[in-house]
Design an enzyme around this catalytic site. Sequence first.
Site, PDB file in Angstrom:
ATOM      1  N   HIS A  52      52.332  35.078  33.652  1.00 19.25           N
ATOM      2  CA  HIS A  52      52.723  34.072  32.660  1.00 19.25           C
ATOM      3  C   HIS A  52      53.856  33.238  33.232  1.00 19.25           C
ATOM      4  O   HIS A  52      54.702  33.760  33.944  1.00 19.25           O
ATOM      5  CB  HIS A  52      53.184  34.744  31.361  1.00 19.25           C
ATOM      6  CG  HIS A  52      53.199  33.815  30.208  1.00 19.25           C
ATOM      7  ND1 HIS A  52      54.275  32.995  29.946  1.00 19.25           N
ATOM      8  CD2 HIS A  52      52.257  33.528  29.283  1.00 19.25           C
ATOM      9  CE1 HIS A  52      53.988  32.259  28.889  1.00 19.25           C
ATOM     10  NE2 HIS A  52      52.768  32.557  28.470  1.00 19.25           N
TER      11      HIS A  52
ATOM     12  N   ASP B 162      46.004  36.999  26.447  1.00 19.52           N
ATOM     13  CA  ASP B 162      44.552  36.891  26.592  1.00 19.52           C
ATOM     14  C   ASP B 162      43.898  38.167  27.132  1.00 19.52           C
ATOM     15  O   ASP B 162      42.683  38.251  27.193  1.00 19.52           O
ATOM     16  CB  ASP B 162      44.207  35.720  27.531  1.00 19.52           C
ATOM     17  CG  ASP B 162      44.623  34.391  26.934  1.00 19.52           C
ATOM     18  OD1 ASP B 162      44.359  34.178  25.740  1.00 19.52           O
ATOM     19  OD2 ASP B 162      45.214  33.562  27.653  1.00 19.52           O
TER      20      ASP B 162
HETATM   21  N1  CMC Z   1      46.506  37.347  39.695  1.00 16.67           N
HETATM   22  C1  CMC Z   1      46.986  37.408  40.958  1.00 16.67           C
HETATM   23  N2  CMC Z   1      48.108  36.782  41.360  1.00 16.67           N
HETATM   24  C2  CMC Z   1      48.794  36.080  40.449  1.00 16.67           C
HETATM   25  C3  CMC Z   1      48.349  35.971  39.111  1.00 16.67           C
HETATM   26  C4  CMC Z   1      47.163  36.648  38.751  1.00 16.67           C
HETATM   27  N3  CMC Z   1      46.714  36.583  37.502  1.00 16.67           N
HETATM   28  N4  CMC Z   1      49.212  35.192  38.415  1.00 16.67           N
HETATM   29  C5  CMC Z   1      50.153  34.825  39.288  1.00 16.67           C
HETATM   30  N5  CMC Z   1      49.905  35.350  40.511  1.00 16.67           N
HETATM   31  C6  CMC Z   1      50.754  35.227  41.727  1.00 16.67           C
HETATM   32  C7  CMC Z   1      50.584  33.860  42.381  1.00 16.67           C
HETATM   33  O1  CMC Z   1      49.539  33.897  43.333  1.00 16.67           O
HETATM   34  C8  CMC Z   1      51.944  33.643  42.978  1.00 16.67           C
HETATM   35  O2  CMC Z   1      52.024  34.425  44.147  1.00 16.67           O
HETATM   36  P1  CMC Z   1      52.899  33.925  45.425  1.00 16.67           P
HETATM   37  O3  CMC Z   1      54.310  33.916  44.933  1.00 16.67           O
HETATM   38  O4  CMC Z   1      52.630  34.933  46.481  1.00 16.67           O
HETATM   39  O5  CMC Z   1      52.382  32.561  45.758  1.00 16.67           O
HETATM   40  C9  CMC Z   1      52.890  34.257  41.959  1.00 16.67           C
HETATM   41  O6  CMC Z   1      52.118  35.270  41.299  1.00 16.67           O
HETATM   42  C10 CMC Z   1      53.424  33.278  40.907  1.00 16.67           C
HETATM   43  O7  CMC Z   1      52.309  32.633  40.288  1.00 16.67           O
HETATM   44  P2  CMC Z   1      52.225  31.090  39.937  1.00 16.67           P
HETATM   45  O8  CMC Z   1      50.804  30.676  39.942  1.00 16.67           O
HETATM   46  O9  CMC Z   1      53.171  30.337  40.813  1.00 16.67           O
HETATM   47  O10 CMC Z   1      52.804  31.107  38.470  1.00 16.67           O
HETATM   48  P3  CMC Z   1      52.612  30.007  37.366  1.00 16.67           P
HETATM   49  O11 CMC Z   1      53.744  30.159  36.440  1.00 16.67           O
HETATM   50  O12 CMC Z   1      52.391  28.667  37.985  1.00 16.67           O
HETATM   51  O13 CMC Z   1      51.229  30.422  36.646  1.00 16.67           O
HETATM   52  C11 CMC Z   1      49.669  31.473  35.213  1.00 16.67           C
HETATM   53  C12 CMC Z   1      51.149  31.150  35.475  1.00 16.67           C
HETATM   54  C13 CMC Z   1      49.535  32.060  33.814  1.00 16.67           C
HETATM   55  C14 CMC Z   1      48.851  30.188  35.285  1.00 16.67           C
HETATM   56  C15 CMC Z   1      49.175  32.496  36.263  1.00 16.67           C
HETATM   57  O14 CMC Z   1      49.886  33.696  36.150  1.00 16.67           O
HETATM   58  C16 CMC Z   1      47.672  32.750  36.173  1.00 16.67           C
HETATM   59  O15 CMC Z   1      46.888  31.998  36.780  1.00 16.67           O
HETATM   60  N6  CMC Z   1      47.226  33.819  35.423  1.00 16.67           N
HETATM   61  C17 CMC Z   1      45.814  34.058  35.215  1.00 16.67           C
HETATM   62  C18 CMC Z   1      45.294  33.178  34.091  1.00 16.67           C
HETATM   63  C19 CMC Z   1      45.771  33.617  32.731  1.00 16.67           C
HETATM   64  O16 CMC Z   1      45.715  34.783  32.384  1.00 16.67           O
HETATM   65  N7  CMC Z   1      46.222  32.646  31.932  1.00 16.67           N
HETATM   66  C20 CMC Z   1      46.680  32.881  30.567  1.00 16.67           C
HETATM   67  C21 CMC Z   1      48.126  32.609  30.424  1.00 16.67           C
HETATM   68  S1  CMC Z   1      48.856  33.265  28.913  1.00 16.67           S
HETATM   69  C22 CMC Z   1      48.186  32.474  27.555  1.00 16.67           C
HETATM   70  C23 CMC Z   1      47.873  31.064  27.687  1.00 16.67           C
HETATM   71  O17 CMC Z   1      48.658  30.232  28.125  1.00 16.67           O
HETATM   72  O18 CMC Z   1      46.769  30.716  27.289  1.00 16.67           O
END
Ligand code: CMC
Length: 392
Positions: free
Chosen positions: A270, A327
């Site tokens: 998140h 989710d």
């Molecule tokens: N699986 C594997 N690695 C992950 C995941 C995941 N679900 N989420 C984040 N990471 C890693 C990412 O690869 C990065 O690694 P590194 O530092 O080595 O590059 C690190 O964690 C930080 O991630 P980010 O993508 O820079 O973080 P963000 O704040 O931009 O993204 C997020 C947040 C929710 C989009 C992301 O965690 C994600 O894609 N999660 C899966 C989709 C999901 O479950 N979304 C629902 C969010 S909650 C409710 C809503 O908003 O609807």
Amino acid sequence: TGAITYDPGYKNSGVCKSDITFLDGEEGILRYRGYSIEDLADKADFLEVSYLVIFGELPTKEQLADFETNIRKYTLVNEEMKNIIDGFPKTAHPMGVLSALTSALTAFNPKVVNVENEKEMYEAICKTMGKFLVLATWTYRKSMGFPLNYYDNTIGYVDNFMQLMFKLPTGPYAINPTVVAALDKLFILHADHEQNCSTSTVRMVGSSHAGLFASISAGVSALWGPLHGGANQAVLEMLEAIQKDGGDADKYLAKAKDKNDEFRLMGFGHRVYKNFDPRAKIIKKAADEVLAELGVNDPILAIAKKLEESALVDPYFVERKLYPNVDFYSGIIYRALGIPTDMFTVLFAIGRLPGWIAQWKEMRVNKEPIGRPRQIYTGHPLRDFVKFEDRK
Ligand code: CMC
């Protein structure tokens, strides 16, 4: 104009002041208007929470009755909207249809564009709460080829969701109170979440004074993506894929950690929570209770629990503070309630609607300026124009 701050994804930009939702991502705390999400999910119902989120205070008996009466009053949708629904193929994703229908509402309710006083604001809000619920369920009826149902004024808002979705033209339809209670809780948990992608979209579109329906329609589109609300559908599809593939959760955990693999563990991580998502905790408990009450034994729940257990002790997830989000378990409940997978994100939208409305209202009442971020230009400097015949 001064120096421009580069902040892709607005990770560190506060774009508004808001009285609606308090969120502490480090501690895993979520409150609407000062009330803890745990209390609200346990003690209030969805319309009460909607009122609270939108108007700032828990409603009195009279206020709630008036809110409900007015929502009911506006649940009829112009019959010509059905022509628009009929124009979609049955295979269309319900979120795309819902976004289009919400935008189309403006054509039949032009007053909702320019609300001029409190009375018109209240009317616009009640119209949105009423019509959006009906249209959301119609996206499903259309995809199934079923006749459309109308709002039943003798039962509540969430009960209506069930009958609008599932009641057939003939024969009795009994609404299961366990199902309604579970949905009520889920809607409450989704009701607002400060400046998430869809909500900030609603505020952004609304900031040009585009109108409530157009702003909500944009919010639906933003919510649809798998990194946001679409994650609930993606989680279930992921769990089903793991099950089909022999149930080896660790194999998928390894894929999620592999930087050469695009796969992410859906329902994990998140932008703001660097701790347990408090909503996920409540939903996990509710999933156990609802499945037990309905007598559903879903092997997918066991896969989800195994994934969570392994991820929570895995250094990759621990270092990055990746925890289950809202989710992760919601789809398991929806599935147990008989909701089709491609409707999961529509349910998220129904739950988030009061939040979108509240944030739009706050933005308009506070007379916020038009949203217009800046950029850091990285393209060519000035170049000489090359005539068409001289281009190679
Ligand atoms: N699986 C594997 N690695 C992950 C995941 C995941 N679900 N989420 C984040 N990471 C890693 C990412 O690869 C990065 O690694 P590194 O530092 O080595 O590059 C690190 O964690 C930080 O991630 P980010 O993508 O820079 O973080 P963000 O704040 O931009 O993204 C997020 C947040 C929710 C989009 C992301 O965690 C994600 O894609 N999660 C899966 C989709 C999901 O479950 N979304 C629902 C969010 S909650 C409710 C809503 O908003 O609807």
